[in-house]
Design a protein around this motif. Structure first.
Motif, PDB file in Angstrom:
ATOM      1  N   ALA A   1       0.832  -1.201   0.000  1.00  0.00           N
ATOM      2  CA  ALA A   1       0.000   0.000   0.000  1.00  0.00           C
ATOM      3  C   ALA A   1       0.865   1.248   0.000  1.00  0.00           C
ATOM      4  CB  ALA A   1      -0.922   0.011   1.214  1.00  0.00           C
ATOM      5  N   LEU A   2       0.332   2.291  -0.590  1.00  0.00           N
ATOM      6  CA  LEU A   2       0.957   3.609  -0.562  1.00  0.00           C
ATOM      7  C   LEU A   2       0.062   4.523   0.263  1.00  0.00           C
ATOM      8  CD1 LEU A   2       3.066   5.696  -1.622  1.00  0.00           C
ATOM      9  CD2 LEU A   2       1.504   6.094  -3.541  1.00  0.00           C
ATOM     10  N   VAL A   3       0.615   5.140   1.298  1.00  0.00           N
ATOM     11  CA  VAL A   3      -0.126   6.079   2.134  1.00  0.00           C
ATOM     12  C   VAL A   3       0.491   7.461   1.980  1.00  0.00           C
ATOM     13  CG1 VAL A   3      -0.727   6.727   4.495  1.00  0.00           C
ATOM     14  CG2 VAL A   3      -0.891   4.332   3.789  1.00  0.00           C
ATOM     15  N   LEU A   4      -0.339   8.407   1.554  1.00  0.00           N
ATOM     16  CA  LEU A   4       0.113   9.779   1.323  1.00  0.00           C
ATOM     17  C   LEU A   4      -0.660  10.724   2.235  1.00  0.00           C
ATOM     18  CD1 LEU A   4       0.285   9.780  -2.590  1.00  0.00           C
ATOM     19  CD2 LEU A   4       2.141   9.372  -0.965  1.00  0.00           C
ATOM     20  N   PRO A   5      -0.046  11.174   3.331  1.00  0.00           N
ATOM     21  CA  PRO A   5      -0.716  12.121   4.227  1.00  0.00           C
ATOM     22  C   PRO A   5      -0.864  13.482   3.569  1.00  0.00           C
ATOM     23  CG  PRO A   5       1.210  11.073   5.259  1.00  0.00           C
ATOM     24  CD  PRO A   5       1.291  10.804   3.805  1.00  0.00           C
ATOM     25  N   GLY A   6      -1.643  14.345   4.231  1.00  0.00           N
ATOM     26  CA  GLY A   6      -1.826  15.691   3.721  1.00  0.00           C
ATOM     27  C   GLY A   6      -0.637  16.577   4.025  1.00  0.00           C
ATOM     28  N   GLY A   7      -0.695  17.809   3.509  1.00  0.00           N
ATOM     29  CA  GLY A   7       0.402  18.728   3.756  1.00  0.00           C
ATOM     30  C   GLY A   7       0.395  19.952   2.873  1.00  0.00           C
ATOM     31  N   GLY A   8      -0.735  20.245   2.210  1.00  0.00           N
ATOM     32  CA  GLY A   8      -0.788  21.435   1.372  1.00  0.00           C
ATOM     33  C   GLY A   8       0.283  21.417   0.300  1.00  0.00           C
ATOM     34  N   ALA A   9       0.976  22.534   0.141  1.00  0.00           N
ATOM     35  CA  ALA A   9       2.008  22.640  -0.890  1.00  0.00           C
ATOM     36  C   ALA A   9       3.158  21.673  -0.656  1.00  0.00           C
ATOM     37  CB  ALA A   9       2.537  24.074  -0.948  1.00  0.00           C
ATOM     38  N   ARG A  10       3.306  21.184   0.583  1.00  0.00           N
ATOM     39  CA  ARG A  10       4.367  20.221   0.865  1.00  0.00           C
ATOM     40  C   ARG A  10       4.162  18.898   0.128  1.00  0.00           C
ATOM     41  NH1 ARG A  10       6.124  20.346   7.208  1.00  0.00           N
ATOM     42  NH2 ARG A  10       6.393  22.588   7.479  1.00  0.00           N
ATOM     43  N   GLY A  11       2.954  18.677  -0.405  1.00  0.00           N
ATOM     44  CA  GLY A  11       2.688  17.452  -1.153  1.00  0.00           C
ATOM     45  C   GLY A  11       3.590  17.278  -2.362  1.00  0.00           C
ATOM     46  N   ALA A  12       4.242  18.343  -2.803  1.00  0.00           N
ATOM     47  CA  ALA A  12       5.184  18.240  -3.923  1.00  0.00           C
ATOM     48  C   ALA A  12       6.329  17.292  -3.591  1.00  0.00           C
ATOM     49  CB  ALA A  12       5.723  19.624  -4.283  1.00  0.00           C
ATOM     50  N   PHE A  13       6.709  17.223  -2.321  1.00  0.00           N
ATOM     51  CA  PHE A  13       7.781  16.311  -1.914  1.00  0.00           C
ATOM     52  C   PHE A  13       7.409  14.870  -2.260  1.00  0.00           C
ATOM     53  CE2 PHE A  13       9.506  13.363   1.254  1.00  0.00           C
ATOM     54  CZ  PHE A  13      10.869  13.599   1.136  1.00  0.00           C
ATOM     55  N   GLN A  14       6.165  14.497  -2.074  1.00  0.00           N
ATOM     56  CA  GLN A  14       5.712  13.140  -2.381  1.00  0.00           C
ATOM     57  C   GLN A  14       5.912  12.814  -3.860  1.00  0.00           C
ATOM     58  OE1 GLN A  14       1.641  13.382  -1.085  1.00  0.00           O
ATOM     59  NE2 GLN A  14       2.137  13.078   1.085  1.00  0.00           N
ATOM     60  N   VAL A  15       5.665  13.787  -4.713  1.00  0.00           N
ATOM     61  CA  VAL A  15       5.816  13.574  -6.150  1.00  0.00           C
ATOM     62  C   VAL A  15       7.270  13.275  -6.501  1.00  0.00           C
ATOM     63  CG1 VAL A  15       5.484  14.582  -8.439  1.00  0.00           C
ATOM     64  CG2 VAL A  15       3.819  15.028  -6.621  1.00  0.00           C
ATOM     65  N   GLY A  16       8.192  13.965  -5.846  1.00  0.00           N
ATOM     66  CA  GLY A  16       9.609  13.711  -6.102  1.00  0.00           C
ATOM     67  C   GLY A  16      10.010  12.295  -5.735  1.00  0.00           C
ATOM     68  N   VAL A  17       9.506  11.794  -4.606  1.00  0.00           N
ATOM     69  CA  VAL A  17       9.798  10.419  -4.195  1.00  0.00           C
ATOM     70  C   VAL A  17       9.230   9.440  -5.204  1.00  0.00           C
ATOM     71  CG1 VAL A  17       9.392   8.666  -2.416  1.00  0.00           C
ATOM     72  CG2 VAL A  17       9.886  11.034  -1.750  1.00  0.00           C
ATOM     73  N   LEU A  18       7.994   9.658  -5.619  1.00  0.00           N
ATOM     74  CA  LEU A  18       7.341   8.752  -6.572  1.00  0.00           C
ATOM     75  C   LEU A  18       8.009   8.807  -7.947  1.00  0.00           C
ATOM     76  CD1 LEU A  18       3.650   9.469  -5.532  1.00  0.00           C
ATOM     77  CD2 LEU A  18       4.981   7.405  -5.033  1.00  0.00           C
ATOM     78  N   LYS A  19       8.547   9.969  -8.304  1.00  0.00           N
ATOM     79  CA  LYS A  19       9.283  10.081  -9.569  1.00  0.00           C
ATOM     80  C   LYS A  19      10.542   9.217  -9.533  1.00  0.00           C
ATOM     81  CE  LYS A  19      11.853  13.293 -12.492  1.00  0.00           C
ATOM     82  NZ  LYS A  19      12.361  14.681 -12.648  1.00  0.00           N
ATOM     83  N   ALA A  20      11.252   9.255  -8.418  1.00  0.00           N
ATOM     84  CA  ALA A  20      12.452   8.421  -8.297  1.00  0.00           C
ATOM     85  C   ALA A  20      12.096   6.948  -8.445  1.00  0.00           C
ATOM     86  CB  ALA A  20      13.121   8.671  -6.942  1.00  0.00           C
ATOM     87  N   LEU A  21      11.008   6.527  -7.813  1.00  0.00           N
ATOM     88  CA  LEU A  21      10.588   5.131  -7.924  1.00  0.00           C
ATOM     89  C   LEU A  21      10.236   4.781  -9.359  1.00  0.00           C
ATOM     90  CD1 LEU A  21       9.881   2.440  -6.615  1.00  0.00           C
ATOM     91  CD2 LEU A  21       7.603   3.362  -6.122  1.00  0.00           C
ATOM     92  N   ALA A  22       9.593   5.698 -10.080  1.00  0.00           N
ATOM     93  CA  ALA A  22       9.244   5.448 -11.478  1.00  0.00           C
ATOM     94  C   ALA A  22      10.487   5.195 -12.323  1.00  0.00           C
ATOM     95  CB  ALA A  22       8.454   6.634 -12.038  1.00  0.00           C
ATOM     96  N   GLU A  23      11.568   5.896 -12.021  1.00  0.00           N
ATOM     97  CA  GLU A  23      12.814   5.698 -12.774  1.00  0.00           C
ATOM     98  C   GLU A  23      13.530   4.415 -12.370  1.00  0.00           C
ATOM     99  OE1 GLU A  23      15.319   9.100 -12.633  1.00  0.00           O
ATOM    100  OE2 GLU A  23      13.796  10.466 -13.455  1.00  0.00           O
ATOM    101  N   LEU A  24      13.279   3.940 -11.160  1.00  0.00           N
ATOM    102  CA  LEU A  24      13.936   2.728 -10.679  1.00  0.00           C
ATOM    103  C   LEU A  24      13.230   1.461 -11.167  1.00  0.00           C
ATOM    104  CD1 LEU A  24      14.616   3.882  -7.007  1.00  0.00           C
ATOM    105  CD2 LEU A  24      16.328   3.555  -8.797  1.00  0.00           C
TER     106      LEU A  24
END
Length: 401
Positions: free
Chosen positions: A11-34
């Motif tokens: 499972a993937l759990v993504l908590p809230g955080g307003g504009a801080r949610g951009a950090f989650q996208v960076g992590v998921l981008k790295a996984l996409a490349e891996l």
């Protein structure tokens, strides 16, 4: 690489955080490349709250092509401006300020009490045009997704409701102050979970108004567990290095500082309590020969967890980009004490500006790549530790360290 277990539901759990949610996208981008280029969604179960729910819904609606889903998220977050999320024009901000002033002076008589500080109708319009909700069911039917949950808080019932869409075998649940409700997700569910109290207007679903899901979500891992997760990847939005206690007495905190503190507590404190609970249950189960414990009619099973959080203080990054806020928003923050460094916490949640969100995505990408081997093992079903987290967090979660 270790032997892989294809039967695991990650499972993937993504908590809230307003504009801080951009950090989650960076992590998921790295996984996409891996992962291999043509990989489908690697998370059968996705659970999101507030801004994390937006990322979750986009992933679920593009589950057949994980890398293209991440590219879409990166494009949106990489071009964000505050006016895409809430109205920032001078006239709207002036009306809002005058409405609040009149309501406070007159006690709500004649003008009525305002429902929110900011108007997020631009975000609703953007999500309406970019998120294709029917594709969620297509992903479930095609086997690329088992379940998606978004959580909102009911103002009348005072309980956390996880609205989920999933395969037929996924059952609703009900606990004290917690409810899992099967439904066909739509834009109202998404707008409800991001309706930060006082800042954005609550959303009516059925006969009840709902707000940001983090308000009542004392157990943010619960939806993923109820939906059958065997291991859970959590992407948080707060570094855990606490600030220093001042040597001398400070001025009383301003409204903006208190608001930022409340948002920080709202979005993250429940997560760490829940992680500690899961860690201790795992330790208990691992003391038994079999990897499960029968407790009445309930079978307890171990759940592997991996936590990735920012390695840098997002408040400092936000302060660096402070001048990019629209003038009307800067003036509003200044009026509630938002001109001092202590208010950077609130700023870090509201700064939907591309220079800031791009830097957060870069940070998320870098932090994920620093643990790339562990991340790939976790997602692909290899043998992993029960808990993988930064050392300064991990030492606080276990009862044996």
């Amino acid at each position: 690489m270790n032997d892989l277990r294809k039967d695991l539901k990650t499972a993937l759990v993504l908590p809230g955080g307003g504009a801080r949610g951009a950090f989650q996208v960076g992590v998921l981008k790295a996984l996409a490349e891996l992962l291999p280029r043509d990989s489908a969604n690697p998370f059968p179960i996705i659970s999101g709250t507030s801004a994390g729910a937006v990322n979750s819904v986009v992933l679920a609606s593009r589950a057949q092509h994980y890398r293209s889903a991440i590219a879409e998220l990166e494009s949106v977050w990489g071009h964000f401006r505050c006016h895409h999320v809430y109205k920032t024009d001078h006239l709207t901000m002036l009306k809002s300020s005058l409405h609040w002033l009149a309501a406070l002076v007159l006690g709500g008589w004649l003008v009525g009490m305002p429902q929110s500080l900011l108007n997020n109708s631009p975000l609703r319009a953007m999500l309406s045009g970019s998120v294709h909700f029917p594709r969620i069911q297509d992903a479930i039917d095609d086997g690329h997704l088992d379940a998606l949950a978004v959580t909102a808080a009911g103002y009348s019932s005072a309980r956390s409701t996880s609205f989920f869409q999933g395969s037929p075998e996924r059952e609703p649940w009900e606990r004290t102050r917690r409810l899992g409700k099967r439904t066909e997700l739509n834009l109202d569910h998404l707008m409800a979970t991001i309706a930060v109290p006082m800042i954005f207007r609550p959303v009516r679903i059925g006969n009840e108004y709902f707000g940001d899901g983090a308000m009542r979500q004392a157990t943010p891992l619960s939806p993923a567990v109820h939906l059958g997760a065997d291991r859970i990847l959590v992407i948080g939005i707060r570094d855990e290095v606490g600030g220093k206690v001042p040597d001398v007495a400070q001025e009383p905190p301003s409204f903006a500082q208190i608001a930022g503190y409340m948002l920080d507590t709202l979005f993250m404190d429940g997560l760490y309590s829940d992680l500690e609970r899961v860690t201790r249950i795992n330790e208990l189960i691992d003391t038994y020969p079999e990897e499960k414990v029968e407790l009445g009619e309930t079978t307890m099973r171990p759940i592997d967890t991996m936590l990735i959080v920012p390695s840098e203080d997002l408040r400092l990054i936000a302060h660096k980009h402070r001048a990019e806020l629209p003038f009307a928003i800067r003036a509003l923050l200044r009026s509630v004490g938002g001109a001092n460094p202590g208010e950077n916490r609130l700023l870090s949640f509201l700064l939907f500006e591309r220079a800031y969100t791009r830097e957060l995505m870069t940070l998320g990408y870098r932090d994920a790549m620093n643990v790339k081997d562990e991340l790939v093992d976790f997602v692909t079903g290899a043998d992993v530790p029960r808990l993988f987290a930064p050392s300064w967090i991990k030492k606080d979660l276990s009862s044996f360290t």
